[in-house]
Scaffold this active site. Structure first.
Site, short mmCIF file in Angstrom:
data_model
loop_
_atom_site.label_atom_id
_atom_site.label_comp_id
_atom_site.label_asym_id
_atom_site.label_seq_id
_atom_site.Cartn_x
_atom_site.Cartn_y
_atom_site.Cartn_z
N HIS A 72 -1.02 8.08 -10.41
CA HIS A 72 -1.29 8.75 -9.13
C HIS A 72 -0.15 9.69 -8.74
O HIS A 72 0.18 9.81 -7.55
CB HIS A 72 -1.53 7.73 -8.01
CG HIS A 72 -2.75 6.88 -8.20
ND1 HIS A 72 -3.97 7.20 -7.67
CD2 HIS A 72 -2.93 5.71 -8.86
CE1 HIS A 72 -4.85 6.27 -8.00
NE2 HIS A 72 -4.25 5.35 -8.73
N ASN A 145 -9.71 3.58 -4.26
CA ASN A 145 -10.09 4.73 -5.09
C ASN A 145 -11.41 5.31 -4.59
O ASN A 145 -12.08 4.71 -3.75
CB ASN A 145 -10.27 4.30 -6.55
CG ASN A 145 -8.93 4.13 -7.28
OD1 ASN A 145 -7.90 4.67 -6.87
ND2 ASN A 145 -8.96 3.37 -8.36
N PHE A 158 -3.31 -3.44 -17.33
CA PHE A 158 -3.08 -2.15 -16.66
C PHE A 158 -2.09 -1.26 -17.41
O PHE A 158 -2.37 -0.08 -17.66
CB PHE A 158 -2.62 -2.38 -15.21
CG PHE A 158 -2.59 -1.11 -14.39
CD1 PHE A 158 -3.76 -0.47 -14.02
CD2 PHE A 158 -1.38 -0.55 -14.00
CE1 PHE A 158 -3.73 0.70 -13.27
CE2 PHE A 158 -1.34 0.62 -13.24
CZ PHE A 158 -2.52 1.25 -12.88
N HIS A 336 1.04 -0.17 -0.71
CA HIS A 336 1.08 -1.47 -1.38
C HIS A 336 -0.11 -2.31 -0.90
O HIS A 336 -0.20 -2.60 0.30
CB HIS A 336 2.39 -2.16 -1.03
CG HIS A 336 2.62 -3.45 -1.76
ND1 HIS A 336 1.68 -4.02 -2.59
CD2 HIS A 336 3.69 -4.26 -1.80
CE1 HIS A 336 2.16 -5.14 -3.09
NE2 HIS A 336 3.38 -5.32 -2.62
N TYR A 359 3.44 -3.02 -6.81
CA TYR A 359 3.71 -1.86 -5.94
C TYR A 359 5.10 -1.85 -5.32
O TYR A 359 5.70 -0.79 -5.16
CB TYR A 359 2.61 -1.74 -4.87
CG TYR A 359 1.29 -1.26 -5.44
CD1 TYR A 359 0.54 -2.09 -6.27
CD2 TYR A 359 0.82 0.01 -5.19
CE1 TYR A 359 -0.66 -1.66 -6.82
CE2 TYR A 359 -0.39 0.45 -5.73
CZ TYR A 359 -1.12 -0.38 -6.54
OH TYR A 359 -2.29 0.05 -7.08
N ARG A 366 11.22 4.23 -8.21
CA ARG A 366 10.79 5.54 -7.74
C ARG A 366 11.60 6.00 -6.51
O ARG A 366 11.97 7.16 -6.41
CB ARG A 366 9.30 5.47 -7.38
CG ARG A 366 8.66 6.80 -7.11
CD ARG A 366 7.17 6.64 -6.97
NE ARG A 366 6.77 6.14 -5.67
CZ ARG A 366 6.62 6.90 -4.59
NH1 ARG A 366 6.86 8.18 -4.65
NH2 ARG A 366 6.25 6.36 -3.44
FE1 HDD Z 1 -2.60 1.22 -8.46
C1 HDD Z 1 -0.50 3.59 -7.33
C2 HDD Z 1 -5.12 2.46 -6.48
C3 HDD Z 1 -4.84 -0.94 -9.94
C4 HDD Z 1 -0.09 -0.26 -10.10
N1 HDD Z 1 -2.78 2.74 -7.17
C5 HDD Z 1 -1.79 3.62 -6.83
C6 HDD Z 1 -2.29 4.56 -5.88
C7 HDD Z 1 -3.59 4.24 -5.64
C8 HDD Z 1 -3.90 3.09 -6.45
C9 HDD Z 1 -4.54 4.96 -4.71
C10 HDD Z 1 -1.50 5.71 -5.29
C11 HDD Z 1 -0.91 5.35 -3.96
C12 HDD Z 1 -0.18 6.53 -3.40
O1 HDD Z 1 -0.86 7.49 -3.01
O2 HDD Z 1 1.05 6.48 -3.36
N2 HDD Z 1 -4.59 0.88 -8.30
C13 HDD Z 1 -5.42 1.43 -7.35
C14 HDD Z 1 -6.70 0.77 -7.40
C15 HDD Z 1 -6.63 -0.17 -8.38
C16 HDD Z 1 -5.30 -0.11 -8.94
C17 HDD Z 1 -7.87 1.08 -6.48
C18 HDD Z 1 -7.65 -1.15 -8.85
C19 HDD Z 1 -8.60 -1.58 -8.14
N3 HDD Z 1 -2.50 -0.30 -9.81
C20 HDD Z 1 -3.52 -1.09 -10.25
C21 HDD Z 1 -2.99 -2.16 -11.07
C22 HDD Z 1 -1.63 -1.97 -11.12
C23 HDD Z 1 -1.35 -0.81 -10.31
C24 HDD Z 1 -3.81 -3.24 -11.74
C25 HDD Z 1 -0.56 -2.77 -11.81
C26 HDD Z 1 -0.67 -3.97 -12.26
N4 HDD Z 1 -0.66 1.64 -8.74
C27 HDD Z 1 0.20 0.87 -9.42
C28 HDD Z 1 1.63 1.34 -9.33
C29 HDD Z 1 1.51 2.57 -8.40
C30 HDD Z 1 0.02 2.65 -8.14
C31 HDD Z 1 2.30 1.52 -10.63
C32 HDD Z 1 2.13 3.89 -8.85
C33 HDD Z 1 2.88 4.41 -7.68
C34 HDD Z 1 2.83 3.36 -6.69
O3 HDD Z 1 2.14 2.30 -7.17
O4 HDD Z 1 3.33 3.39 -5.59
O5 HDD Z 1 2.45 0.37 -8.80
#
Ligand code: HDD
Length: 713
Positions: A72, A145, A158, A336, A359, A366
């Site tokens: 993202h 999402n 993931f 988060h 998160y 980051r």
């Molecule tokens: Fe995630 C970012 C949505 C599964 C780990 N995720 C992130 C963002 C969104 C989602 C909208 C961007 C937030 C922003 O604008 O800063 N993610 C989802 C949805 C998931 C999902 C709807 C499943 C239903 N995500 C998911 C899993 C993991 C992560 C299973 C890890 C085990 N997601 C992350 C992250 C991020 C992230 C790596 C990247 C930047 C952040 O968190 O802040 O931690």
């Protein structure tokens, strides 16, 4: 009424700065006399280390990048508010949902998933839909999402999923695209992803605008009421403007013409006062219904069809303010799913459970340390007091000698809150279980809802899915991966697999094997995860189709029309369509062979907003050619004709009046035109109000997909 709408802006205002009418200074507040020349030994001599002004400026510059989000990374956001319209105190004790009219400030960020920060908005991809609510009881984040299901069932997959979809590690290609071997290799071995794949190969993955996307919390969450009773819930955001997409060819062209298309659209809509709006709805599932369905509520690859549990609207979100600073706000915001307030709690969905760890962890890299909650955009409007201390960039100056609990020296402060005082207490779900590394048998259906989604699409939408798969798998170089995918697709729909196979020049394999998806615990040798199909109890679900979606309205609010002009154009015709569009909240833009002005038939002049070169058909929702245009001028101008050719190809409305309609005879689609081609609004007369209304009504249909060769007719 409790209107907390402006609280976050008030809170942010203490950090805002504006250099207007101020002296230029160093970071230490020393006024700078010369910002153009470094300090040197002689005007042609070497620079001096002593130059603290130069050193400070360059040092800060050298360090001004932070790591982009691991997923993202590309996104855009805005401030706004959430207002309760239908309170649900019987379901939740969350303060911000208690009374109609309560307004809570929010910041929403929309994103693509796979591309890096500088990539295009129009990638075929899931869109993030994350909303931070600055409630009176602390920060609540709904991190969802635009697609209600996910690729995988367990968070442990993931990193694998993301490694597979990101540019390949040896050559860092391709950027912001899933159309490559590693992604489809992984997917072809993960049958649980098939429902999600149906969504990502549909037009949901190429939205027309962030403002025209649905949003989903994806997981099942819990709401907890005052009596500590739990109810399962699924969150839905429903856009006021309806759910719309662009065509795939159009998406690819937009990526070149304006990679900031969605970002700009969101920004401009807010600047123009067309505030994007969504309704928040919930599907409410009583706890006693937890095991009632043929799917598991904890399985994030499943939806709860709206035919089984309708969506109840509880409030609306309006985005009404652009950020003042992209980095400070949109980039530094940290969402988060674990940021919840009393009254909202988690389910045991194993994907959600893993997210609850990820998160905070990611922000440590980051945003550089554990104090990211103090960054203005992340700061709670509810007071924060605890014994967390120190760390890089600590802003708070905690007074006193006590930083532990329990304490007597600080009078026991800060003290714990009773539940009645708003203290958070996790739902006391009874759990009696063996510690196992297993997946529940109830997660084994990987195809039932993929079928439901596919069957719920219109023939045009099915055709788009086939073409998307032909494109994506066509970019895959390894034949075995393509064949494995065809095998998986055949489990969703035999015809779908056959049609994709035809495009790939391949055959659908007879036997399916899933080498990577066996269960792994010793008792589980042989696997309890042999994928299977459980027929959905709902055979068709209209909300799953964007074309049939019952909540879509024919509004054309904030749409843009390209008005192709040249000298001699009828001023009345241009004004007629412009004012009719304006009444609908839409905009007509004058586009001409060159910038400056276009002379009109009544000796007036119209300002050209764009030249044929600086804009493009794909950046508009419809094209109109008013009478009086110099037909020869436009007919000889390939750039002008491209507006019409592309508008036809992308199934958009085309209008022309008077002799201007003759321009269509020079287009690539002239031979295909029939007298009653829907979406082609032509009159031999001079455009009237009725013409404008017909044009607007056609725009409300959004797209005339019937123009495309349809693989399902
Ligand atoms: Fe995630 C970012 C949505 C599964 C780990 N995720 C992130 C963002 C969104 C989602 C909208 C961007 C937030 C922003 O604008 O800063 N993610 C989802 C949805 C998931 C999902 C709807 C499943 C239903 N995500 C998911 C899993 C993991 C992560 C299973 C890890 C085990 N997601 C992350 C992250 C991020 C992230 C790596 C990247 C930047 C952040 O968190 O802040 O931690």
């Amino acid at each position: 009424m409790k209107n907390f709408q402006d609280e976050k802006q008030r809170d942010l205002s203490i950090n805002k700065s504006d250099g207007t009418n101020k002296f230029l200074t160093t970071d230490q507040g020393v006024r700078i006399n010369d910002d153009n020349n470094s300090l040197k030994g002689g005007d042609r001599g070497p620079s001096l280390l002593e130059d603290f002004i130069l050193r400070e400026k360059i040092t800060h510059f050298d360090h001004e990048r932070i790591p982009e989000r691991v997923v993202h990374a590309r996104g855009s956001g805005a401030h706004g508010f959430f207002e309760v319209t239908n309170p649900i105190p019987e379901l939740t004790k969350a303060g911000f949902l208690q009374e109609a009219g309560i307004k809570t400030p929010v910041f929403a960020r929309f994103s693509t998933v796979a591309g890096s920060r500088g990539s295009t908005d129009l990638a075929r991809d899931v869109r993030g839909f994350a909303v931070k609510f600055y409630t009176q009881e602390g920060v609540y984040d709904l991190v969802g999402n635009n697609i209600p299901v996910f690729f995988i069932q367990d968070a442990s997959k993931f990193p694998d999923l993301v490694h597979a979809v990101k540019p390949e590690p040896h050559n860092e290609m391709p950027q912001a695209a899933s159309a490559h071997d590693t992604f489809w290799d992984f997917i072809s071995l993960m049958p649980e992803s098939m429902h999600m794949i149906m969504w990502t190969m549909s037009d949901r993955a190429i939205p027309r605008s962030y403002r025209m996307m649905e949003g989903f919390g994806v997981h099942t969450f819990r709401l907890i009421n005052e009596a500590n009773e739990s109810t399962f819930v699924k969150f839905h955001w429903k856009p006021k403007l309806g759910t719309h997409a662009v065509a795939w060819d159009e998406a690819q062209k937009i990526s070149g013409k304006n990679p900031d298309f969605h970002r700009e659209d969101l920004w401009q809509a807010i600047e123009m006062g067309n505030f994007p709006e969504w309704e928040l709805g919930v599907q409410v599932i009583p706890s006693e219904d937890e095991n009632k369905y043929e799917f598991d509520l904890l399985d994030p690859t499943k939806i709860v069809p709206e035919e089984l549990v309708p969506v109840t609207i509880i409030g609306r979100m309006v985005l009404n303010k652009n950020p003042d600073n992209f980095f400070a706000e949109t980039e530094q915001i940290a969402f988060h799913p674990g940021h919840v307030v009393p009254g909202i709690d988690f389910s045991n969905d194993p994907l959600l459970q893993g997210r609850l760890f990820s998160y905070t962890d990611t922000q440590l890299t980051r945003l550089g340390g554990p104090n990211f909650h103090e960054i203005p955009i992340n700061r709670s409007v509810a007071p924060v007091h605890n014994n967390q201390r120190d760390g890089f960039m600590r802003q708070e100056v905690n007074k006193g000698r006590v930083s532990y609990h329990p304490n007597s020296l600080g009078g026991g402060c800060p003290y714990q809150a009773q539940i009645a005082e708003g203290g958070f207490s996790s739902f006391n779900e009874r759990i009696e279980a063996h510690k196992v590394r297993e997946r529940s048998e109830s997660f084994a259906d990987h195809f039932g809802q993929a079928k439901l989604f596919f069957n719920s699409q219109t023939p045009e939408e099915k055709s788009h899915i086939v073409k998307a798969l032909r494109f994506e798998l066509g970019k895959v170089e390894t034949t075995a991966i393509r064949i494995r995918m065809l095998g998986l697709l055949s489990q969703v729909d035999a015809q779908l697999a056959e049609k994709v196979a035809l495009g790939l020049g391949a055959s659908v394999p007879p036997i399916l094997e899933f080498p990577a998806n066996k269960g792994v615990s010793p008792e589980n040798e042989g696997g309890n995860q042999e994928p299977k199909t459980v027929e959905s109890s709902v055979s068709l679900s209209e909300p799953l189709s964007m074309v049939k979606n019952p909540t879509n309205s024919p509004t054309i609010e904030s749409r843009k029309v390209a008005i192709l002009c040249s000298d001699g154009v009828s001023e009345a015709a241009v004004m007629n369509i412009k004012s009719a569009l304006k009444k609908q909240g839409a905009k007509g833009c004058v586009i001409a062979p060159h910038l400056g002005s276009v002379l009109t038939d009544s000796d007036g002049a119209l300002a050209a907003e764009f030249s044929f070169l600086t804009a493009s058909s794909v950046l508009f929702d419809a094209v109109y050619v008013p009478h009086g245009v110099g037909l020869n001028v436009l007919a000889q101008n390939d750039d002008a004709l491209e507006y019409l050719n592309d508008a036809y190809k992308h199934c958009k409305v085309i209008g022309a009046d008077g002799e201007a309609s003759e321009l269509l005879s020079g287009t690539t689609f002239a031979s295909k035109l029939t007298n009653d081609d829907p979406g082609i609004i032509i009159t031999s007369e001079i455009a009237s109000e009725a013409f404008a209304q017909e044009f607007i009504a056609a725009m409300g249909v959004h797209r005339f997909w019937n123009r495309e060769p349809n693989l399902y007719i």
